[in-house]
Design a protein around this motif. Structure first.
Motif, short mmCIF file in Angstrom:
data_model
loop_
_atom_site.label_atom_id
_atom_site.label_comp_id
_atom_site.label_asym_id
_atom_site.label_seq_id
_atom_site.Cartn_x
_atom_site.Cartn_y
_atom_site.Cartn_z
N PHE A 99 50.85 11.67 45.29
CA PHE A 99 50.96 11.61 47.04
C PHE A 99 52.16 10.78 47.50
N PRO A 100 52.39 9.78 46.86
CA PRO A 100 53.89 8.86 47.65
C PRO A 100 54.91 9.89 47.48
N ALA A 101 55.04 10.45 46.30
CA ALA A 101 56.25 11.40 46.52
C ALA A 101 56.34 12.62 47.37
N LEU A 102 54.84 13.22 47.69
CA LEU A 102 54.43 14.29 48.46
C LEU A 102 55.04 13.73 49.81
N GLN A 103 54.34 12.74 50.15
CA GLN A 103 54.66 12.45 51.49
C GLN A 103 56.15 12.10 51.89
N GLU A 104 56.78 11.52 51.11
CA GLU A 104 58.07 11.40 51.43
C GLU A 104 58.96 12.68 51.45
N ALA A 105 58.59 13.76 50.73
CA ALA A 105 59.29 14.86 50.58
C ALA A 105 58.97 15.63 51.99
N VAL A 106 57.70 15.55 52.49
CA VAL A 106 57.20 16.39 53.38
C VAL A 106 57.66 15.57 54.85
N ASP A 107 57.97 14.33 54.76
CA ASP A 107 58.38 13.91 55.79
C ASP A 107 59.95 14.19 56.26
N ALA A 108 60.53 14.85 55.34
CA ALA A 108 61.92 15.23 55.78
C ALA A 108 61.86 16.41 56.87
N ALA A 109 63.03 16.23 57.62
CA ALA A 109 63.05 17.26 58.80
C ALA A 109 62.97 18.83 57.99
N GLU A 110 62.38 19.46 58.94
CA GLU A 110 62.11 21.12 58.52
C GLU A 110 61.21 21.36 57.42
N VAL A 111 60.40 20.49 56.66
CA VAL A 111 59.78 20.77 55.64
C VAL A 111 58.46 21.10 56.04
N GLY A 112 57.75 22.11 55.72
CA GLY A 112 56.48 22.39 56.29
C GLY A 112 55.36 22.36 55.24
N VAL A 113 55.62 22.47 54.08
CA VAL A 113 54.80 22.27 52.72
C VAL A 113 55.41 21.86 51.54
#
Length: 255
Positions: A99-113
């Protein structure tokens, strides 16, 4: 123990008489450092293993009659709260915290999933990140001549056409804006449809190789005619909605 109703990450899991798998997944979620709130939907009546049957920190949903994949996860989402929403299959195992890596990735602009890189039980790479299918792709796949999987290298997030519904991780606001899963799909292609709608709205769909999960795939449509019927109807619905109307670049094999 990290399961708490007030956690900013809400996780939805559906069990269709899969209590044995569910027990292992809950044990893995308990061991993670990431706090999360867990909703488990029992799609049919079942006797749960004693280790989880009496858990009051889990929010339980009991269906009077079986519902589809999308409907069940949408109802869990509607219970509200949190900053992120994750959809997990009960036949997953989490040897480490994705989950930490997923949270970091999805918090980037324009990332939906986003989704972790999926592994088979033997350690081989699974195919949860794929290109959007065409009718001809499905014909070639039936004869074993088309893979459709996105080639993945390194640990950095990278675009995929669509991600398998066994593990999906969303910003809550994006899932709400999209209206959740299309409940007209009963069991298959909800994930493909949702990712297509994200791309159309300008969001990115990404696999995060630095996060992993193990999937004990059931492949029910290959041996059960009822599931095969659902699969074929979902394929037809998907192409009726999207054929010829997908983004030209993201998720296409030419991308």
């Amino acid at each position: 123990m990290t399961i708490s109703a007030e956690a900013p990450l809400k996780v939805s899991v559906i069990s269709h008489d899969q209590g044995a798998w569910l027990e292992g997944l809950v044990a893995d979620l308990d061991a993670l450092a990431t706090p999360l709130a867990l909703t488990i939907t029992l799609n049919v009546p079942e006797a749960l293993p004693g280790s989880i049957a009496s858990r009051t920190d889990i929010r339980w949903r009991h269906n009077d009659r079986p519902q589809g994949f999308g409907a069940n996860h949408n109802r869990a989402f509607e219970q509200g709260g949190g900053e992120w929403f994750a959809v997990l299959n009960p036949d997953l195992r989490l040897p480490s915290d994705p989950f930490p890596a997923l949270q970091e990735a999805v918090d980037a602009a324009e990332v939906g999933v986003v989704a972790p890189r999926m592994l088979a039980p033997d350690g081989a790479f699974d195919d949860n990140a794929r290109f959007f299918p065409s009718p001809m792709d499905l014909v070639r796949k039936a004869f074993g001549r088309h893979e459709g999987r996105v080639p993945i290298s390194g640990d950095a997030p990278q675009a995929a056409g669509w991600l398998g519904g066994m593990f999906l991780f969303f910003p809550r606001a994006v899932f709400a804006r999209l209206g959740g899963f299309d409940e007209g799909f009963h069991l298959y292609y909800e994930d493909v449809d949702l990712c297509a709608r994200l791309w159309k709205r300008g969001y990115r769909v990404e696999v995060v190789p630095g996060a992993t999960a193990v999937h004990h795939a059931q492949r029910a449509s290959r041996r059960d005619l009822r599931y095969m019927g659902w699969h074929l109807r979902s394929i037809a619905r998907y192409f009726y909605k999207h054929f010829g109307r997908l983004p030209e670049k993201p998720g296409s094999q030419a991308a």
